[in-house]
Design an enzyme around this catalytic site. Structure first.
Site, PDB file in Angstrom:
ATOM      1  N   ASP A   1       0.823  -1.186   0.076  1.00 19.50           N
ATOM      2  CA  ASP A   1       0.063   0.023   0.296  1.00 19.50           C
ATOM      3  C   ASP A   1       0.755   1.288   0.008  1.00 19.50           C
ATOM      4  OD1 ASP A   1       0.542  -0.709   2.796  1.00 19.50           O
ATOM      5  OD2 ASP A   1      -0.562   0.953   3.377  1.00 19.50           O
TER       6      ASP A   1
ATOM      7  N   GLU B   1       0.066  -0.597   5.821  1.00 21.43           N
ATOM      8  CA  GLU B   1       1.052  -0.386   6.565  1.00 21.43           C
ATOM      9  C   GLU B   1       0.875   1.152   6.918  1.00 21.43           C
ATOM     10  OE1 GLU B   1       4.887   1.435   7.917  1.00 21.43           O
ATOM     11  OE2 GLU B   1       3.886   1.683   5.890  1.00 21.43           O
TER      12      GLU B   1
END
Length: 417
Positions: free
Chosen positions: A82, A147
């Site tokens: 991400d 994250e």
């Protein structure tokens, strides 16, 4: 001249960068598209990937390269797929176009943080497999989501899963690091502990023309001033000499001090849902939000006591936005405690790499691993590179990207033999 292997690696990097995997706010299906792409990509290297979603819509991709002795503690190569949001109006280029500029820079969100490492791991494994190399122990390659928004639904859920339990025990985990603008490479053995807190003050109301005592806003401003004074002290400490248990005397860096930043202020009496306020009414409540990153050099209990002292006045309280860690977790790098971590650093030295061993100034998924006692090092092979993660026009030179593949290959050759 770029070889066919290098050209293909760059192409794979560009393909991954073009998937807009913005954590929390990306296009619907981007995470699933990324997971599917990773499965096909890993298959091309001869690795079978397993996809599972402990949280719906947030797939985790895990592949294992079997070693000679699967009973030995394994190695985890972790990366997150991400990325943070973009303000497209501030970019000179398409943030998900992965354009290669004339100067060799690849421009896209995620070039440094951390899709480069996602690809470098796999391309290094490709080179090793093609050379006939077989690792001494199992190598697990993991790609997780979220994250950038705390990792709770990514790494946090992975570590609770049956899939994680199946790859135990682990001798070392590698995760992301940072670019280094000098010729050195940075390796992180720990990170500052993040505390996100709200401070709330309450007080009497009244007409804005009067001298009302002990108002909520005046109490809150007093707390903010204390926080900003502490912040100034810590900022002043940057660059001062400190003793480092992992080496000789050095200058303090960001990871060696504690930062506290006022990131939210809220008060006032709303007239129409927040679009405008009654400026002639003293509000009864005021709230501030702080982003605090506590250095391993700071005792967490003492820091908590300091917050309590700041807020000891009547009508002032503080609380966590999310429950934080109340213990620092760092990875020892001595040979007796964590031999593979020690070997990683020694291998870098043998390869002629000058290493800065530091505390990561922000937070990564490594904190979840260290909390469970897994030795974890943060490392992204990007030296002589400006730190551009989360910035507009994030970019990485194609030669630095390719060099990182060979860095991992050479490290893995010695570390995993």
């Amino acid at each position: 001249m770029t070889s066919t292997f290098e050209a293909n690696a760059i192409r794979h990097f560009q393909e991954l960068l073009r998937i807009p995997t913005i954590s929390g706010s990306g296009p619907k299906g981007a995470y699933d598209k990324c997971a599917s792409w990773l499965v096909d990509y890993l298959a091309g290297v001869g690795l079978t990937a397993h996809v599972f979603s402990p949280v719906a819509g947030k797939p985790i991709v895990l592949a294992t390269w079997a070693g000679k002795d699967p009973t030995l503690p394994g190695v985890l190569l972790n990366s997150h797929y991400d990325v943070v949001p973009v303000m497209a109006e501030s970019w000179k280029y398409d943030p998900f176009g992965a354009e290669i500029l004339d100067n060799g820079m690849i421009v896209a969100r995620g070039t440094q943080d951390m899709k480069s490492v996602c690809i470098q791991y796999v391309e290094a494994v490709r080179l090793l497999k093609e050379s006939g190399f077989v690792p001494a122990r199992n190598i697990h390659i993991c790609f997780v989501p979220d994250e950038e928004i705390g990792g709770v639904d990514g790494m946090g859920e992975f570590l609770k899963s049956a899939e994680y339990k199946a790859i135990q025990p682990l001798a070392i985990a590698l995760d992301e690091g940072l670019a280094n603008p000098t010729n050195k490479f940075t390796v992180f053995y720990g990170e500052r502990t993040p505390w996100w807190i709200y401070v709330k003050a309450t007080g009497p109301t009244g007409h804005g023309s009067r001298f009302i005592e002990n108002t909520a806003t005046s109490k809150l401003i007093a707390i903010c001033n204390k926080a900003l004074a502490f912040r100034a002290e810590q900022e002043k400490a940057l660059g001062a000499s400190c003793g480092c248990k992992h080496g000789d005397m050095k200058k303090k860096k960001l990871g060696d001090v504690t930062t506290i930043n006022l990131t939210m202020l809220k008060s006032g009496v709303s007239m129409d849902g927040g679009a405008s306020y009654a400026l002639n009414v003293i509000p009864t409540e005021a709230t501030a939000g702080f982003d605090i990153r506590i250095s391993p050099n700071t005792d967490l209990t003492e820091f908590q006591n300091m917050l309590n002292e700041w807020c000891e006045a009547d009508g002032v309280s503080w609380s966590y936005m999310v429950k934080p860690l109340h213990e620092h977790h760092v990875t020892a790098v001595d040979e007796a405690t964590n031999p593979l971590c020690h070997k990683f650093l020694e291998t870098c030295k043998e390869l002629g790499m000058e290493i800065d061993l530091d505390v990561f100034p922000a937070a990564t998924d490594s904190r979840f691993l260290r909390q469970l006692g897994v030795p974890a090092l943060g490392f992204s092979p990007m030296n002589n590179t400006e730190v551009l993660l989360h910035e507009h026009n994030e970019m990485l030179h194609k030669d630095t990207f390719v060099k990182g593949i060979y860095v991992y290959r050479d490290i893995f050759t010695r570390l995993l033999a």
